[in-house]
Design a protein around this motif. Sequence first.
Motif, mmCIF file in Angstrom:
data_model
loop_
_atom_site.group_PDB
_atom_site.id
_atom_site.type_symbol
_atom_site.label_atom_id
_atom_site.label_comp_id
_atom_site.label_asym_id
_atom_site.label_seq_id
_atom_site.Cartn_x
_atom_site.Cartn_y
_atom_site.Cartn_z
ATOM 1 N N VAL A 1 -9.996 5.089 5.556
ATOM 2 C CA VAL A 1 -9.444 3.602 5.977
ATOM 3 C C VAL A 1 -8.679 3.773 7.268
ATOM 4 O O VAL A 1 -7.998 4.347 7.523
ATOM 5 N N ILE A 2 -9.199 2.632 8.083
ATOM 6 C CA ILE A 2 -8.453 2.621 9.344
ATOM 7 C C ILE A 2 -7.820 1.195 9.539
ATOM 8 O O ILE A 2 -6.889 0.977 10.547
ATOM 9 N N ASP A 3 -7.915 -0.018 8.718
ATOM 10 C CA ASP A 3 -7.516 -1.099 8.877
ATOM 11 C C ASP A 3 -6.159 -1.419 8.265
ATOM 12 O O ASP A 3 -5.249 -2.344 8.611
ATOM 13 N N PHE A 4 -5.717 -0.502 7.298
ATOM 14 C CA PHE A 4 -4.423 -0.390 6.651
ATOM 15 C C PHE A 4 -3.676 0.822 6.786
ATOM 16 O O PHE A 4 -4.414 1.824 6.640
ATOM 17 N N GLY A 5 -2.442 0.562 6.433
ATOM 18 C CA GLY A 5 -1.675 1.807 6.333
ATOM 19 C C GLY A 5 -0.472 1.776 5.267
ATOM 20 O O GLY A 5 -0.268 0.669 4.602
ATOM 21 N N ILE A 6 -0.054 2.798 5.096
ATOM 22 C CA ILE A 6 1.321 2.901 3.988
ATOM 23 C C ILE A 6 2.196 2.094 4.337
ATOM 24 O O ILE A 6 2.682 1.715 5.485
ATOM 25 N N GLY A 7 2.691 1.115 3.554
ATOM 26 C CA GLY A 7 3.607 0.116 3.679
ATOM 27 C C GLY A 7 2.900 -1.250 3.986
ATOM 28 O O GLY A 7 3.924 -2.282 4.031
ATOM 29 N N ASP A 8 1.896 -1.286 4.105
ATOM 30 C CA ASP A 8 1.275 -2.641 4.525
ATOM 31 C C ASP A 8 1.294 -3.631 3.201
ATOM 32 O O ASP A 8 1.123 -3.060 2.060
ATOM 33 N N VAL B 1 -9.373 -6.071 0.145
ATOM 34 C CA VAL B 1 -8.008 -6.052 0.383
ATOM 35 C C VAL B 1 -7.767 -7.030 1.758
ATOM 36 O O VAL B 1 -8.759 -6.690 2.710
ATOM 37 N N VAL B 2 -6.841 -7.756 1.888
ATOM 38 C CA VAL B 2 -6.692 -8.495 3.094
ATOM 39 C C VAL B 2 -5.051 -8.716 3.312
ATOM 40 O O VAL B 2 -4.524 -8.442 2.440
ATOM 41 N N PRO B 3 -4.557 -8.534 4.765
ATOM 42 C CA PRO B 3 -3.035 -8.552 4.782
ATOM 43 C C PRO B 3 -2.426 -9.838 3.978
ATOM 44 O O PRO B 3 -3.119 -10.733 4.058
ATOM 45 N N LYS B 4 -1.315 -9.660 3.590
ATOM 46 C CA LYS B 4 -0.272 -10.815 3.027
ATOM 47 C C LYS B 4 0.337 -11.475 4.203
ATOM 48 O O LYS B 4 0.821 -10.717 5.149
ATOM 49 N N PRO B 5 0.303 -12.636 4.386
ATOM 50 C CA PRO B 5 0.853 -13.275 5.318
ATOM 51 C C PRO B 5 2.235 -13.055 5.096
ATOM 52 O O PRO B 5 2.988 -12.898 4.333
ATOM 53 N N THR B 6 2.979 -12.809 6.270
ATOM 54 C CA THR B 6 4.353 -12.226 6.364
ATOM 55 C C THR B 6 5.384 -13.117 6.001
ATOM 56 O O THR B 6 6.581 -12.965 5.574
ATOM 57 N N ASN B 7 5.312 -14.424 6.196
ATOM 58 C CA ASN B 7 6.012 -15.583 5.840
ATOM 59 C C ASN B 7 6.027 -16.163 4.511
ATOM 60 O O ASN B 7 6.561 -17.157 4.265
ATOM 61 N N ILE B 8 5.247 -15.540 3.453
ATOM 62 C CA ILE B 8 5.252 -15.761 2.039
ATOM 63 C C ILE B 8 5.580 -14.643 1.268
ATOM 64 O O ILE B 8 5.536 -13.692 1.783
ATOM 65 N N ILE C 1 0.682 -1.209 -0.002
ATOM 66 C CA ILE C 1 -0.128 0.042 -0.040
ATOM 67 C C ILE C 1 0.911 1.344 0.162
ATOM 68 O O ILE C 1 1.678 1.422 1.030
ATOM 69 N N GLU C 2 0.708 2.337 -1.068
ATOM 70 C CA GLU C 2 1.351 3.448 -1.002
ATOM 71 C C GLU C 2 0.463 4.683 -0.312
ATOM 72 O O GLU C 2 1.018 5.639 -0.208
ATOM 73 N N GLU C 3 -0.773 4.507 -0.655
ATOM 74 C CA GLU C 3 -1.631 5.708 -0.171
ATOM 75 C C GLU C 3 -3.035 4.881 0.423
ATOM 76 O O GLU C 3 -3.451 3.978 -0.264
#
Length: 184
Positions: free
Chosen positions: A66-73, A98-105, A59-61
Amino acid sequence: MTEKPVLSSLEVLIRVKASCLTDLDRQLVTEEGPIVPLFSSLGISAPKLSFGFNISGIIEEVGSNVIDFGIGDEVVCISPLNSHITSSGLSVQSVFRVVPKPTNISFNEAVMALSIGIESLTVLHYQMRITSGESLLILDANTPSGIAVCQLAQHWGASVFAVVSSQQNSDKLSNLLQQQYQQQ
């Protein structure tokens, strides 16, 4: 120079790191699927569509609400048919897709896992209607799609009988399913 797209209050701007072609993309290109005939039957031209509806990126902007995501997510999402990726690799998406990407993949693995998960869900839930107490034999259970099917079937209370190619793969799958079972 391409201008940055303008966001609504509930949209995010994603720098696309990976996308994958799905069966829908193939159907749009070859006219084998229902999309083009559907538009033709309505007497209208099919809209110009881009390809690679499943995307992952950073995410760049974010829109003002939007409260569940931020820049850099790092995220993954399924884009709507009228979505596109700009020539500079940006895509505007509703925060609800949009959903968070698992960090381990990796980004590539995340976008492929999304496709595999949707296919597995469709087969088990909508076509087979798997429910608690049923038994399911899964061949090649150590493949990505096999693992997804095992996890979904187990989540819904089905008994899973998995066929794998080695003792090592059996141990990995058993550990994964045991962890999931303990989290339920």
